[in-house]
Design a protein around this motif. Structure first.
Motif, PDB file in Angstrom:
ATOM      1  N   PHE A 102     -40.140 106.605 135.971  1.00 40.49           N
ATOM      2  CA  PHE A 102     -39.559 106.711 137.300  1.00 40.49           C
ATOM      3  C   PHE A 102     -40.169 107.907 138.005  1.00 40.49           C
ATOM      4  N   SER A 103     -40.125 107.881 139.332  1.00 40.16           N
ATOM      5  CA  SER A 103     -40.635 109.003 140.100  1.00 40.16           C
ATOM      6  C   SER A 103     -39.634 109.373 141.181  1.00 40.16           C
ATOM      7  N   VAL A 104     -39.637 110.651 141.505  1.00 38.49           N
ATOM      8  CA  VAL A 104     -38.776 111.193 142.544  1.00 38.49           C
ATOM      9  C   VAL A 104     -39.684 111.892 143.547  1.00 38.49           C
ATOM     10  N   GLU A 105     -39.630 111.476 144.795  1.00 34.30           N
ATOM     11  CA  GLU A 105     -40.411 112.110 145.858  1.00 34.30           C
ATOM     12  C   GLU A 105     -39.437 112.757 146.828  1.00 34.30           C
ATOM     13  N   THR A 106     -39.528 114.066 146.984  1.00 33.75           N
ATOM     14  CA  THR A 106     -38.605 114.784 147.854  1.00 33.75           C
ATOM     15  C   THR A 106     -39.101 114.771 149.297  1.00 33.75           C
ATOM     16  N   THR A 107     -38.253 115.233 150.200  1.00 25.88           N
ATOM     17  CA  THR A 107     -38.612 115.291 151.611  1.00 25.88           C
ATOM     18  C   THR A 107     -39.585 116.435 151.857  1.00 25.88           C
ATOM     19  N   GLY A 108     -40.267 116.387 152.984  1.00 27.71           N
ATOM     20  CA  GLY A 108     -41.178 117.453 153.395  1.00 27.71           C
ATOM     21  C   GLY A 108     -40.879 117.842 154.828  1.00 27.71           C
ATOM     22  N   LEU A 152     -39.393 112.947 156.333  1.00 30.98           N
ATOM     23  CA  LEU A 152     -37.975 113.233 156.120  1.00 30.98           C
ATOM     24  C   LEU A 152     -37.304 112.288 155.130  1.00 30.98           C
ATOM     25  N   ASP A 153     -38.063 111.358 154.556  1.00 30.63           N
ATOM     26  CA  ASP A 153     -37.501 110.421 153.586  1.00 30.63           C
ATOM     27  C   ASP A 153     -37.836 110.865 152.172  1.00 30.63           C
ATOM     28  N   ALA A 154     -36.817 110.857 151.315  1.00 35.37           N
ATOM     29  CA  ALA A 154     -37.024 111.059 149.881  1.00 35.37           C
ATOM     30  C   ALA A 154     -37.004 109.667 149.257  1.00 35.37           C
ATOM     31  N   GLU A 155     -37.786 109.475 148.196  1.00 33.16           N
ATOM     32  CA  GLU A 155     -37.890 108.138 147.617  1.00 33.16           C
ATOM     33  C   GLU A 155     -37.793 108.184 146.097  1.00 33.16           C
ATOM     34  N   LEU A 156     -37.058 107.237 145.565  1.00 32.95           N
ATOM     35  CA  LEU A 156     -36.916 107.053 144.124  1.00 32.95           C
ATOM     36  C   LEU A 156     -37.578 105.732 143.762  1.00 32.95           C
ATOM     37  N   LYS A 157     -38.440 105.758 142.751  1.00 29.42           N
ATOM     38  CA  LYS A 157     -39.078 104.531 142.260  1.00 29.42           C
ATOM     39  C   LYS A 157     -38.813 104.426 140.768  1.00 29.42           C
ATOM     40  N   ILE A 158     -38.441 103.215 140.343  1.00 30.25           N
ATOM     41  CA  ILE A 158     -38.156 102.949 138.934  1.00 30.25           C
ATOM     42  C   ILE A 158     -38.993 101.749 138.506  1.00 30.25           C
ATOM     43  N   TRP A 159     -39.858 101.958 137.507  1.00 31.30           N
ATOM     44  CA  TRP A 159     -40.673 100.863 136.971  1.00 31.30           C
ATOM     45  C   TRP A 159     -39.950 100.263 135.775  1.00 31.30           C
ATOM     46  N   VAL A 160     -39.763  98.952 135.839  1.00 26.85           N
ATOM     47  CA  VAL A 160     -39.053  98.221 134.797  1.00 26.85           C
ATOM     48  C   VAL A 160     -40.062  97.345 134.057  1.00 26.85           C
ATOM     49  N   GLN A 199     -42.123  93.944 135.238  1.00 20.90           N
ATOM     50  CA  GLN A 199     -42.267  93.836 136.683  1.00 20.90           C
ATOM     51  C   GLN A 199     -43.464  94.662 137.129  1.00 20.90           C
ATOM     52  N   THR A 200     -44.235  94.125 138.057  1.00 26.22           N
ATOM     53  CA  THR A 200     -45.413  94.858 138.531  1.00 26.22           C
ATOM     54  C   THR A 200     -45.057  95.888 139.590  1.00 26.22           C
ATOM     55  N   GLU A 201     -44.072  95.592 140.410  1.00 28.20           N
ATOM     56  CA  GLU A 201     -43.659  96.500 141.482  1.00 28.20           C
ATOM     57  C   GLU A 201     -42.406  97.279 141.064  1.00 28.20           C
ATOM     58  N   PRO A 202     -42.330  98.543 141.436  1.00 28.23           N
ATOM     59  CA  PRO A 202     -41.142  99.322 141.079  1.00 28.23           C
ATOM     60  C   PRO A 202     -39.953  98.986 141.977  1.00 28.23           C
ATOM     61  N   ILE A 203     -38.778  99.283 141.494  1.00 29.36           N
ATOM     62  CA  ILE A 203     -37.576  99.252 142.319  1.00 29.36           C
ATOM     63  C   ILE A 203     -37.627 100.526 143.145  1.00 29.36           C
ATOM     64  N   SER A 204     -37.434 100.419 144.436  1.00 28.03           N
ATOM     65  CA  SER A 204     -37.574 101.576 145.316  1.00 28.03           C
ATOM     66  C   SER A 204     -36.317 101.779 146.146  1.00 28.03           C
ATOM     67  N   GLN A 241     -31.061 116.808 147.673  1.00 34.32           N
ATOM     68  CA  GLN A 241     -30.024 117.013 146.665  1.00 34.32           C
ATOM     69  C   GLN A 241     -29.600 115.693 146.030  1.00 34.32           C
ATOM     70  N   SER A 242     -29.397 114.662 146.829  1.00 34.78           N
ATOM     71  CA  SER A 242     -28.982 113.358 146.314  1.00 34.78           C
ATOM     72  C   SER A 242     -30.007 112.789 145.350  1.00 34.78           C
ATOM     73  N   ILE A 243     -31.255 112.807 145.761  1.00 32.48           N
ATOM     74  CA  ILE A 243     -32.287 112.200 144.930  1.00 32.48           C
ATOM     75  C   ILE A 243     -32.503 113.009 143.658  1.00 32.48           C
ATOM     76  N   LEU A 244     -32.359 114.313 143.730  1.00 27.96           N
ATOM     77  CA  LEU A 244     -32.515 115.133 142.526  1.00 27.96           C
ATOM     78  C   LEU A 244     -31.362 114.901 141.547  1.00 27.96           C
ATOM     79  N   ASP A 245     -30.146 114.715 142.060  1.00 29.99           N
ATOM     80  CA  ASP A 245     -29.002 114.403 141.190  1.00 29.99           C
ATOM     81  C   ASP A 245     -29.213 113.067 140.482  1.00 29.99           C
ATOM     82  N   ILE A 246     -29.679 112.069 141.211  1.00 30.23           N
ATOM     83  CA  ILE A 246     -29.915 110.753 140.621  1.00 30.23           C
ATOM     84  C   ILE A 246     -31.092 110.799 139.664  1.00 30.23           C
TER      85      ILE A 246
END
Length: 124
Positions: free
Chosen positions: A77-83, A87-95, A98-103, A110-115
């Motif tokens: 999984f990856s966590v991309e914070t805002t800059g 202004l969007d933070a993004e969470l990606k989870i590779w399962v 599946q070829t494409e991650p859940i995004s 703070q929310s994305i870092l907690d998750i």
């Protein structure tokens, strides 16, 4: 969860017991909700056995897609914070399988870092 936070796309912690009651018919015997977060109408739920993603659909939100991902199937999984300009933070989870991650997109770090921390706790 505050309405303003929800509209802005900020995740907030849900009540664990309320989430447990809502998912009672879907949970395996002995499975417990450990952490739950809401993002507007959607939810990210960590149980003792799996990750559950609830995507409410339609205008009223009564239709739901519930995706269940066993922790053993999460490859990375990856966590991309805002800059400053992004202004969007993004969470990606590779399962596995599946070829494409859940995004999922968030509006605050703070929310994305907690998750992300919860994902590390349960999936690693």
């Amino acid at each position: 969860m505050g309405l303003l936070d929800a509209l802005l796309g900020n995740a907030s912690a849900n009540d664990i017991q309320e989430t447990q009651n809502d998912l009672a018919r879907l949970l395996a015997p002995g499975e417990q909700v450990a952490k739950a977060y809401a993002i507007f109408r959607d939810q990210i739920i960590f149980t003792t056995k799996r990750l559950v993603l609830v995507d409410r659909q339609g205008v009223t939100g009564t239709k739901k897609e519930i995706l269940s991902v066993p922790y053993r199937s999460i490859e990375r999984f990856s966590v991309e914070t805002t800059g400053h300009f992004d202004l969007d933070a993004e969470l990606k989870i590779w399962v596995r399988g599946q070829t494409e991650p859940i995004s999922k997109t968030f509006r605050d770090n703070q929310s994305i870092l907690d998750i992300g921390r919860a994902l590390a706790e349960f999936a690693l």
